[in-house]
Design a protein around this motif. Structure first.
Motif, PDB file in Angstrom:
ATOM      1  N   ARG A  50       0.853  -1.185   0.000  1.00 49.54           N
ATOM      2  CA  ARG A  50       0.000   0.000   0.000  1.00 49.54           C
ATOM      3  C   ARG A  50       0.891   1.238   0.000  1.00 49.54           C
ATOM      4  NH1 ARG A  50      -1.127  -0.604   5.431  1.00 49.54           N
ATOM      5  NH2 ARG A  50       0.534  -2.127   5.255  1.00 49.54           N
ATOM      6  N   THR A  51       0.479   2.281  -0.750  1.00 52.17           N
ATOM      7  CA  THR A  51       1.150   3.567  -0.599  1.00 52.17           C
ATOM      8  C   THR A  51       0.321   4.343   0.407  1.00 52.17           C
ATOM      9  OG1 THR A  51       1.973   3.494  -2.849  1.00 52.17           O
ATOM     10  CG2 THR A  51       1.959   5.645  -1.791  1.00 52.17           C
ATOM     11  N   THR A  52       0.836   4.472   1.633  1.00 50.29           N
ATOM     12  CA  THR A  52       0.052   5.033   2.722  1.00 50.29           C
ATOM     13  C   THR A  52       0.911   5.914   3.600  1.00 50.29           C
ATOM     14  OG1 THR A  52      -1.307   4.457   4.643  1.00 50.29           O
ATOM     15  CG2 THR A  52       0.424   2.905   4.071  1.00 50.29           C
ATOM     16  N   GLU A  53       0.363   7.035   4.061  1.00 52.57           N
ATOM     17  CA  GLU A  53       1.073   7.982   4.917  1.00 52.57           C
ATOM     18  C   GLU A  53       2.389   8.425   4.279  1.00 52.57           C
ATOM     19  OE1 GLU A  53       1.329   6.106   8.847  1.00 52.57           O
ATOM     20  OE2 GLU A  53      -0.508   5.057   8.308  1.00 52.57           O
ATOM     21  N   GLY A  54       2.441   8.411   2.960  1.00 49.12           N
ATOM     22  CA  GLY A  54       3.645   8.858   2.266  1.00 49.12           C
ATOM     23  C   GLY A  54       4.698   7.781   2.083  1.00 49.12           C
ATOM     24  N   PHE A  55       4.395   6.551   2.457  1.00 50.48           N
ATOM     25  CA  PHE A  55       5.354   5.452   2.330  1.00 50.48           C
ATOM     26  C   PHE A  55       4.761   4.319   1.503  1.00 50.48           C
ATOM     27  CE2 PHE A  55       6.170   7.287   6.602  1.00 50.48           C
ATOM     28  CZ  PHE A  55       7.478   7.703   6.411  1.00 50.48           C
TER      29      PHE A  55
END
Lengths: 371, 371
Positions: A258-263
């Motif tokens: 997942r691309t999440t919270e900028g990561f």
């Protein structure tokens, strides 16, 4: 020794940087194209040995930050990190005498070279992570007392943000991450402005050279039909990264990402044969821990690298795919990255892992890895 | 006329500012306490009439930004906006000769007064919204050609962020909002640095005076047992805000409110009697549109204010509660806030509303509001 980097070095450097990126650090292929373009336009780049750096030279490291998954879709022009450097110089009222990498992995081995070629600044052969890490306070500079602030963030439109959180490098990371997310997931930065003396006291030395050695070892093994990980182990044995262990070999049977919270966060599963214990690799941009049937084989800050089983080409987390045949290796980090201060900044607990840090060479003594 | 603001003015000013905040702008009660403390420590504040401002005086507006719901829980010390001003002055290498409000509503009528008292700077009697709006590009400064950049954000620890998005004030808002969220939902800012000439050309004039007049009118009505909205209408008729319409009276029967994306967003429902059409007020920090049984009674940028039905005390969106008896009024904004350029910046479409802007005085001609 100070030396000159030219076009002919770039393939080996990118390959070595991808490996030292331990799955993260952003795609080095894109970085290589940017450096090649910059060298063609401006000539070769001076790589400055840290011991030859004057104590009072003002050094500003430059880098890209963001989720590697986004970099694949939003390719920089090459001007952005120079704009970040210029924004920080303007804010400080002082020009840099050199730039350097913040991490020796993936695209961030390349970004300071782009800056070096475009501005004529020498690039110091050292970095602040000795590998790649996902966050800006996870740098040996920070561990050993340098402030990341003030730092500058720039985008391709020439917009800039200067963040000053004094000594608080974690808060700097938190605010810079928020800006990077709002800039679309990728941005370019200049941070940890410091003296040559501070570089010598806090940086992991000669990691551009190391990346080149690693890349050349893999190429040499291919040309001479030697097992690449054997050649790599021989090359690393005389460096600060002296232990290499083959952890596992098998097929990628699952990637959750997942691309999440900028990561880019997720987990990859590698299987040697149906019904056998599977290797689980957890990542946050970089590979963090490799666990086989409940037993940890390697954990951050040691390096966990996924290589193509055939040709040892390093595979970054965003390029992991079902069906790839891979060989997973662990490499010991330098001692300065295993101190209590260092582990408090980028040890397993800093990523929410329950593992205690145990060096990969001791883990492999305890457990014989299934290959 | 330049005049002096003292402790005795603060209750009226806070009441007027709460009304002009149209439900938003942050809680003026907290702001009043901060100004009172600053005046007690430093003496009264010089309020500078915009026409008496020199063309080349350097003016830096100061404010709080964030979700009003958070301000109630995270009360500033009073030093933060001065730190933001200092960070911007340092970045620009130039000292401000005056400060001023960016909006004449809620706590942001008070924040520049805190700065004025603490620094000795005069405060210009004008602002950039003529009311309160939720976003930083929604300012008459921006509508009429002033750049918000560079702007500074500061927190109570002395950390600062300087954002420079050149002419792009929407992008400045986007990045500043991201930082404010990461600072916990509230931050203090200095933005739209400009000359006295630019203030005169782009600001809504004499809105500190206006807030005082509004607050005094409500107090006077209470003291003389006059209907407060009648007294208010009389007072406003000689200002740039010349039309007041009573839109509805009833009981708050529902409030739906979320603190999301850095804003307090939601809807309040007011009922006159069971079975009768209900008034729905939609808000994003500020009240945006008031609709009675499918018919729009007033819409942004005209002011929609919810007052206590008894004593005409203005009720901000974060203090709306089930069971409150309220009188809802609409007030016309100045002509400079109804131009096509202005409506393109803070008209109904800028908040995702389908309504065309129709002045409240024309809407009330069309429909007779049920009272």
């Amino acid at each position: 020794m100070t030396w000159t980097l030219d076009l002919g070095d770039l393939d080996d450097l990118a390959r070595g940087a991808a490996l030292l990126g331990t799955g993260g650090g952003g795609d080095p292929y894109i970085g290589k194209l940017l450096v090649a373009e910059a060298i063609r336009a401006n000539g070769p780049i001076t790589i400055l040995d840290p011991e030859e750096l004057e104590d009072d030279t003002f050094v500003i490291p430059t880098a890209q930050m963001g989720a590697p998954t986004v970099v694949l879709e939003r390719i920089p022009s090459g001007a952005e990190p120079e704009l970040a450097l210029a924004a920080l110089e303007r804010h400080l009222g002082r020009k840099a005498g050199a730039t350097m990498p913040i991490e020796c992995g993936g695209i961030n081995s390349m970004i300071p070279l782009v800056v070096g070629a475009r501005t004529g600044l020498p690039v110091v052969d050292a970095d602040g992570m000795g590998r790649a890490f996902p966050e800006l306070h996870m740098e040996t500079f920070s561990v050993y007392g340098v402030s990341g602030s003030p730092m500058a963030i720039a985008d391709e439109r020439g917009h800039s943000v200067v963040i000053d959180t004094a000594e608080d490098n974690r808060q700097m990371e938190w605010l810079a991450r928020g800006i990077t997310i709002r800039l679309g997931g990728v941005a370019h930065i200049a941070e940890y402005p410091m003296t040559g003396r501070q570089v010598k006291d806090t940086a992991v030395p000669r990691t551009i050279t190391l990346a080149l050695q690693v890349g050349r070892a893999i190429r040499r093994a291919r040309e001479t039909h030697v097992v690449p990980t054997d050649e790599l182990a021989r090359t690393l044995s005389s460096t600060l990264y002296s232990n290499l262990r083959v952890l596992f070999e098998g097929k990628v049977v699952d990637v959750e990402r997942r691309t999440t919270e900028g990561f880019a966060k997720g987990q990859a599963t590698v299987q040697s044969a149906p019904g056998q214990p599977e290797l689980k690799i957890t990542f946050q941009n970089e590979n963090l821990v490799a666990v086989l049937g409940g037993k940890t084989l390697a954990v951050v800050p040691d390096l966990i690298c996924v290589l193509d089983a055939e040709n040892a080409e390093p595979i970054t987390t965003e390029r992991l795919r079902y069906g790839q045949r891979v060989r997973v290796i662990g490499i010991s980090t330098p001692d300065m990255m295993r101190t209590p201060e260092a582990l408090a900044t980028f040890g397993p607990g800093c990523f929410g892992l329950d593992d205690e840090f145990v060096p990969v060479e001791r883990l492999s003594e305890r457990e014989s890895a299934s290959i």
